[in-house]
Design an enzyme around this catalytic site. Structure first.
Site, PDB file in Angstrom:
ATOM      1  CB  ALA D 269      -0.748  -0.222   1.037  1.00 19.88           C
ATOM      2  CE  LYS D 270       5.916   0.588   2.611  1.00 21.30           C
ATOM      3  NZ  LYS D 270       7.280  -0.290   2.563  1.00 21.30           N
ATOM      4  CB  ALA D 271       2.421   2.078  -6.012  1.00 21.31           C
TER       5      ALA D 271
END
Lengths: 296, 296, 296, 296
Positions: D269-271
């Site tokens: 969930a960093k992109a």
């Protein structure tokens, strides 16, 4: 399955170390374990012909006996390599060497990373290979590259020589790029006054026969280049290898075959759809001895 | 000296394998031997403090027990690492894990290459670290990063935990970039309603005392990044380390510190002029277990 | 000299960008500038014969016209490449292509990284190359590899073809490893029922004549492998190249020739002691167009 | 779509060159085009906040003005970098420099690959930074790292300084690992006799506010390390970045975050799931100027 943590013990065996890596099962350690297991299976499958591809200075780098032992023990059924590795084998067969520490007074010539060579060794090489070329061509003028190397092997006495062991055990050495080496340079000079034709195409018939008569084919790929591609491509007409491990340092992004993952070979029918394939990234002089010691 | 050729034998010990690499003495094999020999000397020198720098997913990758054993056995006197490795240690200390093969029904969250993690493990992590933060800050509000990690270690029961073993043996863990991790994320959320100041500068006093009281300093550098630089730079006021081995995958051409040869550290007084330095290129999950097994 | 800082402007020319890199003068940017400057000097030196070595999928990767233009404009006097690049050139000459985005219904066959190929294009390739082989061998049975490629060039109509442009301009193409390619596979099948001997040694005489008649020799080396080594080694009897730029992705530590710095060529008399040598690390499909656009 | 072949013309513009790369569309050239196109879109999206992450010696390597210009022109809304890059910025702001060619008589100190530094420049640096520290701490004792850097910026006169331009334009610089640098060393010495607490956690509140108020977030990631991870992780609570380009030299196999493909960020969930992500492999001092010149 959970990543188990490796334990390192005083006096442990290589097999135990590789098993610890298998308990971890991920990253490089996991790959070493998988490659070791697959290599072991390949050696135990007596209906599998194992092709060894070798690029990079592995003979100069201390792996000559390892390859010779594989030939002596019947563990590989074909060797595909560069003219350079064959040159380095002959250089030692003729009494020369590779050096990590030259003595005062030694006249050094080229080096490969931290491996040094001596001028006098190359002089002996030139003299001896010339005599072999004269002998070989006394009765015959056209050879396939494999036949040519096989003939050279008959003139070598060094029991550690890869070429001699291949000849003695009737294991073919394919070196499609042989011209690109010091052997090639000697061939050029020799053919200025003598007749000799190395037929670049001829070996493919021999190799394809070997491929078609193989129940299964496994490949050990050390480094990339022409040897890697030739090894994989030789199996294209039967749909590719059944198993392969490769140890490479190159990366894949620029598209070079040397750095290509083995999975890409599947799309070219150079590896079977259900083939077992393991790539380990790193230096073959470290990783192949490690994996081999674990697999034996 | 001549490159001797390695021989691989069935059932051989890791020490024997590494000795074979030493007989070759060149390329990666030669470096593994030199690193093993130097590490062995570092461990045997009881006036040398050994700093271990660790970047990359080595805890998640199966090296947690190796590090914990080094701490338990007093083989290292300081650990410098990333917030991520500490997070992975805590994740397992709290009962979670890292996985190379998830089961049907598992809800996976992020992965690192071929290492997978589970959502539920991170939920437990959040819950447990929150309780520890509450406990730690009940009597104190300002910590250096080392002190903070030391306090966490008092709350861990898992005997395999790196943090617990460091705390129990009073070995400092420095993690200058700790904020850049899941621990950092929890700290951010915790400090929205609670007071806690992690003093980024304070550890340098503690570290410099350790450096100055060391007769000699050796470094084991696994991976690059902040841990590598911090480890080397910590010794700058005494002229650098006396010995170091590094195992790295990065290359040097783009100038990153991660890929820099150790010799460059000499120009910055981060390695003594007469220091012994060995770099091995490759994957630390393969090479460090190999070198350690050879050095013990 | 001080590192000057680059400035990037809207609408700037490639030459201006490369000059900015020269003002910086260090790391990759500095190398790009030096390579550009050296390439420009090589092109302007009309007594220098320039050899272009090309390994890796550069034709499939979009560089076919760049190479053809260099041949048309007389900027290179010899091309040394792999059988794969020649295959890719023929594939397009016969109407086929390489694809980054196949259409629904296309039957794709092998891919190279993100480059895809189509089965039907290879079928056309096989049919057309067979006809050429029949034509070529109707009057002659023994060819050097260079002669063989030259003959193929006479049968191509595509004005963008590298092989055609080499033939038309009488620029030799050397491909010592040609057998290791789809062309090689076709040669194998053709020679099952037809006579054709590709003499692997013969080109060395032609190449050495070219080398000896050159006042000076420069090399542009894109990628490693056999083409790189063959190019450098061809100059060994005159003490090596006078100038060379290389663009490579491989690294040097495992000792592969592909990753070797050009400076190592000096120790083998494959580069003159006072030769100008520049290595740039990276992807040739990016760096060669950039450097060429700066050098023109 | 078919791979079109690039054409290189005398006097061509960078934009034209990049468009040629787009016509090819594969390998490195294809990635450069995609990164350029995405960067252009990021700059044109006025509801997107662009974070620039910078690791490796990019300031010393000639990219100082490029970064300062991006700050001046409002093209980036946050800079995340290492203490080393900030040190190099200050070294030049105080009149010192980085050198690719020292003059006789210069006393050189450490070097980074082919970038050299001078002892006298570091002496001036120490003197000037000490004065700034004294001034900054005269009225305040606790700072977040961002606030601390912002304060330094108020004391700099050099119009090319990254820190000054960030301060003047009120653009935050985050440097979670600042302690691991020459600035850190000066902080250590300063705090032996003075009070100063750099709060490592505090910036996360500021950064998360910036993240939450952003309609969209784009990231330009030059190199890896803590800056790369911190940049991506800062967006985790909103599900990650919407767009990112990264230029890296590290490879992915050993699992380091520095070498990780951006796609891996999606699993953390960093992109965002639908984010646009482009990775280009190579040297940022070459590739970022090229891509930026194409995107402007």
């Amino acid at each position: 399955m959970r990543v188990q943590h490796m334990t390192i013990k005083n006096g442990m065996k290589v097999k135990e170390l590789v098993n610890e890596m298998g308990r971890a099962g991920v990253l490089g350690a996991g790959r070493v374990y998988k490659a070791t297991k697959l290599l072991s299976e390949m050696f135990q499958d007596h209906e599998m012909n194992v092709f060894l591809s070798m690029a990079g200075p592995l003979v100069a780098g201390g792996m000559r006996n390892i390859i010779s032992d594989l030939l002596k023990e019947g563990k590989i059924q074909a060797l595909i390599t560069s003219g350079a590795n064959l040159t380095h084998d002959l250089l030692e067969a003729f009494g020369g060497g590779h050096y990590h520490d030259l003595q005062p007074g030694d006249v050094k010539v080229g080096h490969i990373k931290d491996i040094y060579t001596k001028t006098e060794d190359f002089e002996v090489f030139e003299e001896k290979i010339l005599k072999i070329l004269e002998s070989i061509t006394s009765t015959r003028r056209i050879f396939s590259i494999r036949e040519f190397i096989h003939e050279i092997g008959k003139h070598i006495e060094d029991e550690d020589s890869i070429i001699k062991n291949a000849t003695d055990n009737n294991i073919p050495i394919y070196a499609p790029g042989i011209i690109d080496s010091m052997i090639g340079l000697q061939l050029w000079m020799f053919t200025q006054e003598n007749q000799l034709c190395l037929d670049a195409v001829a070996d493919m018939h021999h190799l394809s026969d070997l491929v078609f008569e193989s129940e299964r084919i496994g490949a050990i790929i050390l480094g990339g280049g022409v040897p890697k591609h030739y090894t994989l491509a030789s199996t294209i007409l039967r749909g590719g290898v059944d198993a392969a491990i490769q140890i490479i340092m190159d990366r894949s992004e620029a598209g070079s075959l040397s750095g290509a993952p083995l999975e890409e070979a599947r799309t070219w029918a150079k590896a079977q759809a259900d083939s077992k394939l393991v790539t380990v990234i790193g230096d073959a002089t470290i990783l192949f001895p490690l994996i081999l010691a674990g697999a034996l």
